[in-house]
Scaffold this motif. Sequence first.
Motif, PDB file in Angstrom:
ATOM      1  N   GLN A  65     -16.858  30.183  15.787  1.00  0.00           N
ATOM      2  CA  GLN A  65     -16.371  29.900  17.206  1.00  0.00           C
ATOM      3  C   GLN A  65     -17.889  29.422  18.243  1.00  0.00           C
ATOM      4  N   THR A  66     -18.817  29.852  18.045  1.00  0.00           N
ATOM      5  CA  THR A  66     -20.042  29.641  18.598  1.00  0.00           C
ATOM      6  C   THR A  66     -21.201  28.458  18.112  1.00  0.00           C
ATOM      7  N   GLY A  67     -21.069  28.618  16.770  1.00  0.00           N
ATOM      8  CA  GLY A  67     -21.743  27.536  15.979  1.00  0.00           C
ATOM      9  C   GLY A  67     -23.080  28.182  15.596  1.00  0.00           C
ATOM     10  N   THR A  68     -23.414  29.258  15.498  1.00  0.00           N
ATOM     11  CA  THR A  68     -24.611  30.025  15.209  1.00  0.00           C
ATOM     12  C   THR A  68     -24.295  30.574  13.878  1.00  0.00           C
ATOM     13  N   ARG A  69     -25.299  30.984  12.833  1.00  0.00           N
ATOM     14  CA  ARG A  69     -25.219  31.318  11.621  1.00  0.00           C
ATOM     15  C   ARG A  69     -24.964  33.045  11.825  1.00  0.00           C
ATOM     16  N   TRP A  70     -23.937  33.305  11.023  1.00  0.00           N
ATOM     17  CA  TRP A  70     -23.326  34.869  11.208  1.00  0.00           C
ATOM     18  C   TRP A  70     -24.400  35.748  10.835  1.00  0.00           C
ATOM     19  N   ASP A  71     -25.537  35.641   9.908  1.00  0.00           N
ATOM     20  CA  ASP A  71     -26.411  36.643   9.690  1.00  0.00           C
ATOM     21  C   ASP A  71     -27.536  36.660  10.836  1.00  0.00           C
ATOM     22  N   LYS A  72     -27.423  35.795  11.788  1.00  0.00           N
ATOM     23  CA  LYS A  72     -28.468  35.928  12.942  1.00  0.00           C
ATOM     24  C   LYS A  72     -27.776  36.445  14.187  1.00  0.00           C
ATOM     25  N   ILE A  73     -26.405  36.911  14.071  1.00  0.00           N
ATOM     26  CA  ILE A  73     -25.906  37.740  15.039  1.00  0.00           C
ATOM     27  C   ILE A  73     -26.113  39.180  14.930  1.00  0.00           C
ATOM     28  N   VAL A  74     -26.345  39.859  16.249  1.00  0.00           N
ATOM     29  CA  VAL A  74     -26.428  41.296  16.385  1.00  0.00           C
ATOM     30  C   VAL A  74     -25.467  41.750  17.091  1.00  0.00           C
ATOM     31  N   LEU A  75     -24.494  42.748  16.870  1.00  0.00           N
ATOM     32  CA  LEU A  75     -23.667  43.163  17.935  1.00  0.00           C
ATOM     33  C   LEU A  75     -23.967  44.480  18.237  1.00  0.00           C
ATOM     34  N   LYS A  76     -23.901  44.907  19.387  1.00  0.00           N
ATOM     35  CA  LYS A  76     -24.223  46.353  19.877  1.00  0.00           C
ATOM     36  C   LYS A  76     -23.191  46.669  20.926  1.00  0.00           C
ATOM     37  N   LYS A  77     -23.267  48.018  21.167  1.00  0.00           N
ATOM     38  CA  LYS A  77     -22.508  48.678  22.457  1.00  0.00           C
ATOM     39  C   LYS A  77     -23.533  49.718  22.770  1.00  0.00           C
ATOM     40  N   TRP A  78     -23.943  49.719  23.844  1.00  0.00           N
ATOM     41  CA  TRP A  78     -25.191  50.506  24.656  1.00  0.00           C
ATOM     42  C   TRP A  78     -26.131  50.329  23.552  1.00  0.00           C
ATOM     43  N   TYR A  79     -26.656  51.445  22.987  1.00  0.00           N
ATOM     44  CA  TYR A  79     -27.879  51.425  22.089  1.00  0.00           C
ATOM     45  C   TYR A  79     -27.604  51.477  20.415  1.00  0.00           C
ATOM     46  N   THR A  80     -26.132  51.304  20.433  1.00  0.00           N
ATOM     47  CA  THR A  80     -25.661  51.328  18.822  1.00  0.00           C
ATOM     48  C   THR A  80     -25.820  49.977  18.330  1.00  0.00           C
TER      49      THR A  80
END
Length: 104
Positions: A65-80
Amino acid sequence: MFSRSWFTANACECERNASDFLRERTTEKSEMIEVVCNDRLGKKVRVKCNQEDTIGDLKKLIAAQTGTRWDKIVLKKWYTIFKDHVSLGDYEIHDGMNLELYYQ
């Protein structure tokens, strides 16, 4: 006191109840959930996925959806920081949950 036959009868009943529970859980259809990812730079992505999907699968859907590479994405919730191989259900990510989206 309890007799030996009482223990064996109750043990069989417990095993039967446990196997029925597991059978229901495995045959149950999985619902689609919607996860909202916000990068706080103006991009907010809503992704539909299953709870059995891994974080890596979610990253691939976000990347589509965003057009970025998936391995460059970092998902977080607070500090996790969420690891790619763990499922959404294991992290207790539910329908409508907001995650932080970062780029590395």
